[in-house]
Design an enzyme around this catalytic site. Structure first.
Site, short mmCIF file in Angstrom:
data_model
loop_
_atom_site.label_atom_id
_atom_site.label_comp_id
_atom_site.label_asym_id
_atom_site.label_seq_id
_atom_site.Cartn_x
_atom_site.Cartn_y
_atom_site.Cartn_z
N GLU A 156 0.82 -1.22 0.00
CA GLU A 156 0.00 0.00 0.00
C GLU A 156 0.85 1.27 0.00
O GLU A 156 0.80 2.07 0.95
CB GLU A 156 -0.96 0.00 1.20
CG GLU A 156 -2.00 -1.08 1.12
CD GLU A 156 -3.03 -1.00 2.25
OE1 GLU A 156 -2.76 -0.34 3.27
OE2 GLU A 156 -4.12 -1.59 2.10
N GLU A 313 -6.46 -8.07 -0.29
CA GLU A 313 -6.73 -8.01 1.14
C GLU A 313 -8.20 -7.71 1.35
O GLU A 313 -8.74 -6.79 0.73
CB GLU A 313 -5.96 -6.86 1.82
CG GLU A 313 -4.56 -7.14 2.18
CD GLU A 313 -3.95 -5.97 2.96
OE1 GLU A 313 -4.67 -5.31 3.74
OE2 GLU A 313 -2.77 -5.71 2.77
C1 GAL Z 1 -4.25 -2.82 5.24
C2 GAL Z 1 -2.76 -3.14 5.35
C3 GAL Z 1 -2.53 -4.38 6.17
C4 GAL Z 1 -3.33 -4.32 7.44
C5 GAL Z 1 -4.78 -4.12 7.10
C6 GAL Z 1 -5.69 -4.11 8.31
O1 GAL Z 1 -4.48 -1.51 4.82
O2 GAL Z 1 -2.20 -3.32 4.07
O3 GAL Z 1 -1.15 -4.49 6.46
O4 GAL Z 1 -2.86 -3.30 8.25
O5 GAL Z 1 -4.93 -2.90 6.44
O6 GAL Z 1 -7.03 -3.94 7.92
#
Ligand code: GAL
Length: 688
Positions: A156, A313
């Site tokens: 990110e 994710e």
């Molecule tokens: C994302 C990030 C992850 C984790 C996740 C939690 O934005 O890439 O490492 O922190 O959020 O929701």
């Protein structure tokens, strides 16, 4: 690009999770349990190495790969593929102390202390060199590992750095772009408030009152990230040329122009964290979260429209960083996951596999929570989806292939953000794009959400809401699109400024004036209590009837050569055009001069779909809150995903033709009954 593109063509629908074995290296039994639990959860992919730099290089030049060697082999043995991350998203303490220049500087000029993550300078040659060194070692060591599926570059990417290195590099970039200070001053209109620069070194503050400067700063920062990615990927491409690279992008993030980053990697991934069940107002229906999530899938997919993308994710249930995060209700995990696949994702991955024991993310949900077993609701939801994915293998490689585009452009978004105007409190660019997208979603029409630099020739219908800033060439390409038979829809605030935010002289919509056949003279800003009726012209060619409300923005336009479709029916501008149409070549360009009600957008969209000859896959209207999205295989087989995002049941008649249910392999009933937040997958040919 230094190397040919590696293609992302997974052989299974990916079902994976971010995995942090380094956090558990010294806790006996955990790795053994994990190797059992990964396949039990019907997962097939682990994202490894995100933020693992201190474990890989605990002191400068002291590389420690033994633990990663072991876990790569063990994951492989337990049937997992690996998306291996480069660790640049969080730098080790020793590095931050030894090389202060790698620590980011805030807008206030203060260098940040080492903490948090995503906090490195984007320009620092030292940081780029350190990243290059570790990435080279990762590529040499794991580039041929049988488990390796792809490279996950950093994590990110985000933020700006205002350090002297970044500012100096910005000035170099400006010198290259403008050559002379006179050209820069003209482009930025910097005589305003006596801001004219007489030496390059004076360019220091990223002054919010000089919009051309702000736009160029954002372009420059985007360029820094692009070159950073290029440096990160160079050793990976050199040592593992067939392994595809990706970056994980964020839904509403707009500090960079993501369209400019997309060419740097082989496939696009994004991280989706919608506020399911937790909308801020009770009046917002739940399905709107499904709608907005679909829009974002369509936006990220359109960054590489011929490639699959990956939902890299999402949370198995709750996040821990919002004021309030309800549990995912039954059915939601499946339906939100199927939505991603319906829009072209070749799978779904989670943050995170195992909940960490301490620190900031310990109460973020995970496939395996702190009790460590498989007997949880979340684990079962994940496993069930994995089982369903196994049945869905036949649809791998099919694609969402929209011929409709709703434009959303980052540089235009920046210009609207910076703009001081009569509608400061109700600019609503993203919301407006979403409003124009909504009727397509409700009619089951697939849409791409590209930027203004996209290849328009792949579309038959383009809706370009509030395209205020026109980059060089956009007007010409839109004109060619219409001449070749396309239907274009523009709205108020289109064609007002050029690339450096200078107003077009000689009448708005500037270079689109001829194509639209209108001249926009001024626009009214309406408070919430005031709306203006709009009525169709009797006998208009779209067959529109009734009356609708305009709200918030009413542009006052002259139809120069355009045909008037509807007019304002109130205010001192009653009788003047509100909707126009100009035919050009084999196509037509519509202009909607006011921010119209959803009812108008529904009627208008249905009419232009008819004009474009685009029919919905199912009898319409679909029930409110239900969408139908299609993936098509190369051999023409269609996969139709029916999704009910309401928290109440819905029924959907399928109309003529035979559909088969993927899960039962039986002919589907004529009317599909979908429970609350539920989904099904149909196909138009018998299943093998
Ligand atoms: C994302 C990030 C992850 C984790 C996740 C939690 O934005 O890439 O490492 O922190 O959020 O929701």
């Amino acid at each position: 690009m230094t190397a040919p593109l590696a293609r992302f063509r997974p052989t299974n629908l990916i079902h994976g999770a971010d995995y942090y074995p380094e956090q558990w290296r010294h806790v006996p039994g955990i790795w053994d349990a994990d190797m059992r639990l990964f396949p039990e959860a019907k997962l097939n992919t682990a994202t490894l190495g995100v933020f693992a730099w201190t474990e890989l290089e605990p002191a400068e030049g002291d590389y420690q790969f033994a633990w990663m060697d072991e876990i790569m082999d063990r994951l492989h043995a337990s049937g997992q593929r690996v998306l291996l991350a480069t660790p640049s998203g969080a730098k080790p303490n020793w590095m931050a102390v030894k090389y202060p220049e790698i620590r980011r500087v805030g807008e206030n000029g203060q260098r940040e202390p080492q903490g948090f993550r995503h906090n490195h300078c984007l320009t620092s040659p030292v940081y780029r060199e350190k990243v290059g060194q570790i990435n080279t070692r990762l590529a040499q060591r794991y580039g041929r590992h049988p488990a390796l599926l792809g490279w996950h570059i950093s994590n990110e990417y985000g933020g700006y750095c205002y350090c002297p290195l970044c500012k100096a590099s910005f000035r170099d970039w400006l010198r290259e772009k403008y050559v002379t200070l006179d050209a820069l001053n003209d482009a930025w209109w910097s005589r305003f408030w006596s801001h004219r620069y007489t030496a390059w070194e004076q360019i220091d503050l990223i002054d919010e009152y000089i919009h051309g400067l702000r736009l160029d700063w954002k372009r420059f920062m985007t360029r820094q990230v692009a070159t950073f990615i290029r440096q990160e990927t160079a050793p990976l491409r050199q040592h593992a040329p067939a392994v595809p690279t990706t970056i994980n992008l964020m839904g509403h993030y707009d500090l960079y122009d993501y369209h400019e980053l997309a060419p740097e990697v082989d496939f696009i991934s994004w991280d989706s964290y919608p506020v399911w069940h937790g909308q801020e107002s009770a009046a917002t229906p739940h399905w709107q979260i499904g709608l907005e999530t679909t829009f974002l899938h369509d936006m990220f997919r359109a960054m590489k429209p011929d490639e699959p993308f990956l939902l890299l994710e999402t949370t198995p249930s709750q996040v821990n960083w919002r004021p309030l995060s309800p549990l995912k209700r039954p059915g939601l995990h499946r339906t939100s996951s199927l939505l991603a696949v319906a829009r072209g994702s070749e799978g779904v991955c989670y943050f995170q596999f195992r909940a960490s024991r301490g620190s900031n993310e310990k109460f973020h949900s995970a496939v395996v929570n702190h009790d460590g077993g498989n007997d949880t609701r979340v684990f079962r939801d994940v496993r069930d989806l994995g089982q369903l994915f196994q049945k869905m293998q036949p649809l791998l490689g099919s694609r969402a292939r929209p011929v409709i585009a709703v434009l959303h452009d980052y540089q235009n978004r920046w210009a609207l953000q910076e703009m001081q105007s009569p509608i400061n409190q109700q600019k609503k660019y993203f919301e407006t794009c979403l409003e124009h997208y909504t009727p397509f979603w409700s009619l089951g029409q697939g849409v791409d959400v590209p930027g203004q630099s996209a290849d328009f020739s792949r579309y038959r219908l383009i809706v370009a809401p509030m395209l205020h800033l026109l980059l060089p060439g956009t007007a010409e390409r839109l004109t060619a699109f219409v001449e070749n038979g396309g239907i274009l829809v523009t709205t108020y605030l289109t064609g007002y400024v050029n690339e450096t935010d200078l107003c077009f002289l000689g009448g708005f919509p500037g270079p689109l004036r001829k194509l639209l056949g209108i001249r926009a003279e001024e626009y009214d800003a309406l408070p919430a209590f005031r709306q203006v009726p709009v009525e169709p012209v009797p006998g208009n060619r779209l067959g529109l009837a009734g009356s609708w409300a305009a709200k918030e923005v009413c542009e006052l336009i002259h139809a120069e050569t355009a045909e008037v479709i509807a007019t304002y029916a109130g205010e001192f501008y009653a009788g003047t055009p509100a909707v126009t149409r100009q035919a050009t070549g084999r196509g037509a360009a519509y202009h909607i001069a006011a921010r119209m009600s959803p009812e108008f957008l529904a009627d208008f969209t249905a009419a232009i779909l008819r004009e474009a000859g685009l029919v919905s896959p199912l009898p319409t209207p679909l029930p409110v809150g239900v969408t139908a999205q299609t993936r098509t295989a190369d051999d023409g087989r269609e996969w139709l995903f029916l999704m009910n995002f309401n928290e109440t049941p819905a029924t959907v008649p399928l109309g003529p033709g035979t559909w088969y249910d993927l899960e039962t392999a039986q002919v589907a009933p004529a009317v599909i009954a979908l429970p609350a937040v539920a989904s099904c997958i149909l196909t138009n040919r018998p299943l093998p």
